[in-house]
Design a protein around this motif. Structure first.
Motif, PDB file in Angstrom:
ATOM      1  N   ASP A  74       0.652  -1.111   0.051  1.00 24.18           N
ATOM      2  CA  ASP A  74      -0.060   0.012  -0.073  1.00 24.18           C
ATOM      3  C   ASP A  74       0.916   1.382  -0.034  1.00 24.18           C
ATOM      4  N   ALA A  75       2.067   1.171   0.531  1.00 20.90           N
ATOM      5  CA  ALA A  75       2.934   2.135   0.595  1.00 20.90           C
ATOM      6  C   ALA A  75       3.838   2.216  -0.720  1.00 20.90           C
ATOM      7  N   GLY A  76       3.654   1.643  -1.680  1.00 21.99           N
ATOM      8  CA  GLY A  76       4.617   1.808  -2.761  1.00 21.99           C
ATOM      9  C   GLY A  76       5.902   0.796  -2.915  1.00 21.99           C
ATOM     10  N   ILE A  77       6.010   0.143  -1.759  1.00 21.44           N
ATOM     11  CA  ILE A  77       7.217  -0.772  -1.676  1.00 21.44           C
ATOM     12  C   ILE A  77       6.787  -1.966  -2.605  1.00 21.44           C
ATOM     13  N   THR A  78       7.927  -2.128  -3.741  1.00 21.83           N
ATOM     14  CA  THR A  78       7.807  -3.107  -4.409  1.00 21.83           C
ATOM     15  C   THR A  78       8.799  -4.276  -4.344  1.00 21.83           C
ATOM     16  N   THR A  79       9.803  -4.006  -3.792  1.00 23.82           N
ATOM     17  CA  THR A  79      10.979  -4.795  -3.398  1.00 23.82           C
ATOM     18  C   THR A  79      11.052  -5.363  -2.199  1.00 23.82           C
ATOM     19  N   PHE A  80      10.957  -6.782  -2.173  1.00 23.03           N
ATOM     20  CA  PHE A  80      10.890  -7.732  -0.874  1.00 23.03           C
ATOM     21  C   PHE A  80      12.045  -8.362  -0.929  1.00 23.03           C
ATOM     22  N   ASP A  81      12.883  -8.534   0.516  1.00 22.56           N
ATOM     23  CA  ASP A  81      13.878  -9.217   0.564  1.00 22.56           C
ATOM     24  C   ASP A  81      13.840 -10.213   1.563  1.00 22.56           C
ATOM     25  N   THR A  82      14.297 -11.610   1.529  1.00 19.86           N
ATOM     26  CA  THR A  82      14.041 -12.508   2.496  1.00 19.86           C
ATOM     27  C   THR A  82      15.371 -13.377   2.296  1.00 19.86           C
ATOM     28  N   ALA A  83      15.679 -14.518   2.919  1.00 21.47           N
ATOM     29  CA  ALA A  83      16.614 -15.519   2.835  1.00 21.47           C
ATOM     30  C   ALA A  83      16.268 -16.886   3.090  1.00 21.47           C
ATOM     31  N   ASP A  84      16.766 -17.921   2.477  1.00 20.21           N
ATOM     32  CA  ASP A  84      16.103 -19.190   2.858  1.00 20.21           C
ATOM     33  C   ASP A  84      16.517 -19.746   4.684  1.00 20.21           C
ATOM     34  N   HIS A 115      25.138 -27.059  -3.320  1.00 20.71           N
ATOM     35  CA  HIS A 115      24.106 -26.237  -2.496  1.00 20.71           C
ATOM     36  C   HIS A 115      23.184 -25.322  -2.970  1.00 20.71           C
ATOM     37  N   ILE A 116      23.901 -24.690  -4.030  1.00 23.10           N
ATOM     38  CA  ILE A 116      23.301 -23.727  -4.806  1.00 23.10           C
ATOM     39  C   ILE A 116      22.180 -24.144  -5.599  1.00 23.10           C
ATOM     40  N   MET A 117      22.353 -25.098  -6.250  1.00 20.75           N
ATOM     41  CA  MET A 117      21.584 -25.651  -7.283  1.00 20.75           C
ATOM     42  C   MET A 117      20.463 -26.362  -6.442  1.00 20.75           C
ATOM     43  N   GLU A 118      20.658 -26.772  -5.512  1.00 19.40           N
ATOM     44  CA  GLU A 118      19.528 -27.355  -4.624  1.00 19.40           C
ATOM     45  C   GLU A 118      18.809 -26.201  -3.923  1.00 19.40           C
ATOM     46  N   ALA A 119      19.476 -25.042  -3.531  1.00 25.13           N
ATOM     47  CA  ALA A 119      18.879 -24.066  -2.569  1.00 25.13           C
ATOM     48  C   ALA A 119      17.800 -23.202  -3.366  1.00 25.13           C
ATOM     49  N   ILE A 120      18.222 -23.027  -4.644  1.00 28.99           N
ATOM     50  CA  ILE A 120      17.369 -22.101  -5.347  1.00 28.99           C
ATOM     51  C   ILE A 120      16.056 -22.918  -5.846  1.00 28.99           C
ATOM     52  N   ASN A 121      16.062 -24.243  -6.009  1.00 25.53           N
ATOM     53  CA  ASN A 121      14.778 -24.714  -6.308  1.00 25.53           C
ATOM     54  C   ASN A 121      14.079 -24.459  -5.029  1.00 25.53           C
ATOM     55  N   GLY A 122      14.409 -24.994  -3.789  1.00 28.27           N
ATOM     56  CA  GLY A 122      13.685 -24.823  -2.761  1.00 28.27           C
ATOM     57  C   GLY A 122      13.017 -23.471  -2.419  1.00 28.27           C
ATOM     58  N   SER A 123      13.867 -22.458  -2.763  1.00 29.81           N
ATOM     59  CA  SER A 123      13.458 -20.919  -2.370  1.00 29.81           C
ATOM     60  C   SER A 123      12.341 -20.608  -3.348  1.00 29.81           C
ATOM     61  N   LEU A 124      12.508 -21.151  -4.858  1.00 28.71           N
ATOM     62  CA  LEU A 124      11.338 -20.836  -5.881  1.00 28.71           C
ATOM     63  C   LEU A 124      10.189 -21.306  -5.386  1.00 28.71           C
ATOM     64  N   ARG A 176       8.946 -22.310  -2.192  1.00 30.47           N
ATOM     65  CA  ARG A 176       8.276 -21.597  -1.094  1.00 30.47           C
ATOM     66  C   ARG A 176       7.763 -20.141  -1.658  1.00 30.47           C
ATOM     67  N   LEU A 177       8.582 -19.590  -2.390  1.00 32.63           N
ATOM     68  CA  LEU A 177       8.203 -18.172  -2.650  1.00 32.63           C
ATOM     69  C   LEU A 177       7.049 -18.302  -3.743  1.00 32.63           C
ATOM     70  N   GLN A 178       6.864 -19.252  -4.252  1.00 30.73           N
ATOM     71  CA  GLN A 178       5.749 -19.430  -5.375  1.00 30.73           C
ATOM     72  C   GLN A 178       6.009 -18.654  -6.570  1.00 30.73           C
ATOM     73  N   THR A 179       7.219 -18.791  -7.123  1.00 29.04           N
ATOM     74  CA  THR A 179       7.483 -17.859  -8.262  1.00 29.04           C
ATOM     75  C   THR A 179       8.442 -18.984  -9.165  1.00 29.04           C
ATOM     76  N   ASP A 180       8.672 -18.533 -10.332  1.00 26.78           N
ATOM     77  CA  ASP A 180       9.175 -19.237 -11.123  1.00 26.78           C
ATOM     78  C   ASP A 180      10.842 -18.781 -11.183  1.00 26.78           C
ATOM     79  N   TYR A 181      10.958 -17.727 -10.802  1.00 27.68           N
ATOM     80  CA  TYR A 181      12.334 -17.114 -10.771  1.00 27.68           C
ATOM     81  C   TYR A 181      12.396 -15.792  -9.698  1.00 27.68           C
ATOM     82  N   VAL A 182      13.588 -15.512  -9.067  1.00 31.02           N
ATOM     83  CA  VAL A 182      13.841 -14.368  -8.230  1.00 31.02           C
ATOM     84  C   VAL A 182      14.513 -13.384  -9.024  1.00 31.02           C
ATOM     85  N   THR A 215       8.477 -19.128   3.028  1.00 32.99           N
ATOM     86  CA  THR A 215       7.048 -19.665   2.853  1.00 32.99           C
ATOM     87  C   THR A 215       6.252 -18.378   3.092  1.00 32.99           C
ATOM     88  N   ILE A 216       6.313 -17.683   4.177  1.00 30.39           N
ATOM     89  CA  ILE A 216       5.052 -16.922   4.601  1.00 30.39           C
ATOM     90  C   ILE A 216       5.173 -15.705   3.686  1.00 30.39           C
TER      91      ILE A 216
END
Length: 336
Positions: free
Chosen positions: A42-52, A99-108, A110-116, A61-62
């Motif tokens: 609502d405040a116009g923020i479009t950028t969201f940052d998280t980490a596994d 770890h990178i190749m497995e971690a990116i798949n898990g993050s995608l 949980r984030l319900q997206t095809d890409y970050v 996930t949240i």
């Protein structure tokens, strides 16, 4: 809300972003977290940052649930890889190719997206050859799972080496995510000049020093009930080093400066980091929607040279400036 380019790219992000470190999945329950995300939108923020690693993957996930239904192309979603997750086995951490190749798949998932939009090395991995790490990131980009690559809390020399390999491999390293605030300025001597030279931006965390710069913590007084300093699930550990009476007393002296600028204390702190033109965005959080709204209102606020000088005079030698602190952020062994 205003927007800034991230590094030497055509990619724009909101100059105030929303992050869910030590909140979603730990300090803040899912329903409250969704209210905070909605307040950010609502405040116009479009950028969201998280980490596994945040809340051992629960924060991703949240955030994914909270952003579900939003137009994906209108958002910039960042996450990170390095720290131990899941059962924390011997390959569940670090920046190895596995770890990178497995971690990116898990993050995608949980984030319900095809890409970050931005995939970040959460720390520097001393146990993995940098060439292996950057090759894995190059493949993640070529697979379309991340659009850009960034790092977090890397030293100037590490950033330079990573940038060269990224260039050689044909992808862009465009950002660093360091801690930065008016009381913690360790990046100014080495990291910022190097980043400016290479076309890399800072996306800074803890611009409000985990709440200390709001002035709510009084010297000689117990912390307010429900504040981060009382959060036994992790928040209190992170803020403890800042709970010093000398620093808290100086922060109280910032209140008339904020008042003169017509800003809240939090807005003054966020506006301060945004005066550094190498900062593309200030990551803010919040356990209540009104905190998110207040932080976001710092976008576009300009502080005069006189105000910046007054802040420096108040804080004096309470400011941490030692550039060696950046190197201390990355453990020499993965499970340290």
């Amino acid at each position: 809300m205003e927007f800034r380019y991230l590094g030497n790219s055509g990619f724009k992000i909101s100059e105030v972003s929303y992050g869910n470190w030590v909140t979603h999945g730990s300090q803040v329950e899912a329903d409250a977290a969704k209210l905070c995300v909605n307040a950010a939108l609502d405040a116009g923020i479009t950028t969201f940052d998280t980490a596994d690693v945040y809340a051992n993957t629960a924060a991703e996930t949240i955030l994914g649930d909270a952003l579900a239904g939003q137009r994906r192309e209108s958002l910039e979603i960042f996450t990170k890889v390095y720290n131990p997750t899941g059962p924390k086995g011997h390959n569940d951490t670090g920046l190895s190719r596995k770890h990178i190749m497995e971690a990116i798949n898990g993050s995608l998932k949980r984030l319900q997206t095809d890409y970050v939009d931005l995939y970040q090395a959460h720390r520097y991995d001393y146990e993995t050859p940098l060439e292996e790490t950057m090759q894995a990131f190059a493949d993640v980009v070529r697979q379309g799972k991340a659009l850009y690559i960034g790092v977090s809390e890397w030293t100037a020399d590490q950033i330079r080496a990573g940038h060269k390999l990224a260039t050689d491999l044909g992808f862009q390293l465009i950002s660093n995510q360091p801690q930065y605030s008016m009381v913690y300025r360790v990046i100014e001597a080495e990291v910022v000049p190097t980043s400016q030279e290479l076309g890399i931006s800072q996306v800074v965390f803890s611009p409000i020093a985990q709440g200390v710069l709001t002035g709510k913590y009084q010297p000689g007084q117990p912390p307010p009930a429900g504040s981060r300093a009382t959060d036994e699930s992790g928040g209190a550990n992170f803020i403890q080093r800042l709970m010093k009476d000398d620093l808290l007393e100086r922060v109280q002296q910032l209140k008339p400066i904020a008042s003169d600028e017509g800003l809240s204390m939090a807005q003054l702190a966020v506006a301060w980091v945004l005066t550094n033109d190498n900062v593309a965005s200030a990551i803010t959080g919040g356990s209540r929607p009104e905190q998110v709204t207040d932080n976001a209102a710092a976008a576009g606020k300009k502080l005069s040279a006189e105000t910046l000088q007054r802040i420096d005079e108040v804080l004096g030698d309470a400011v941490e400036r030692d550039p060696a602190r950046t190197a201390q952020s990355s453990p020499k062994t993965r499970l340290a």
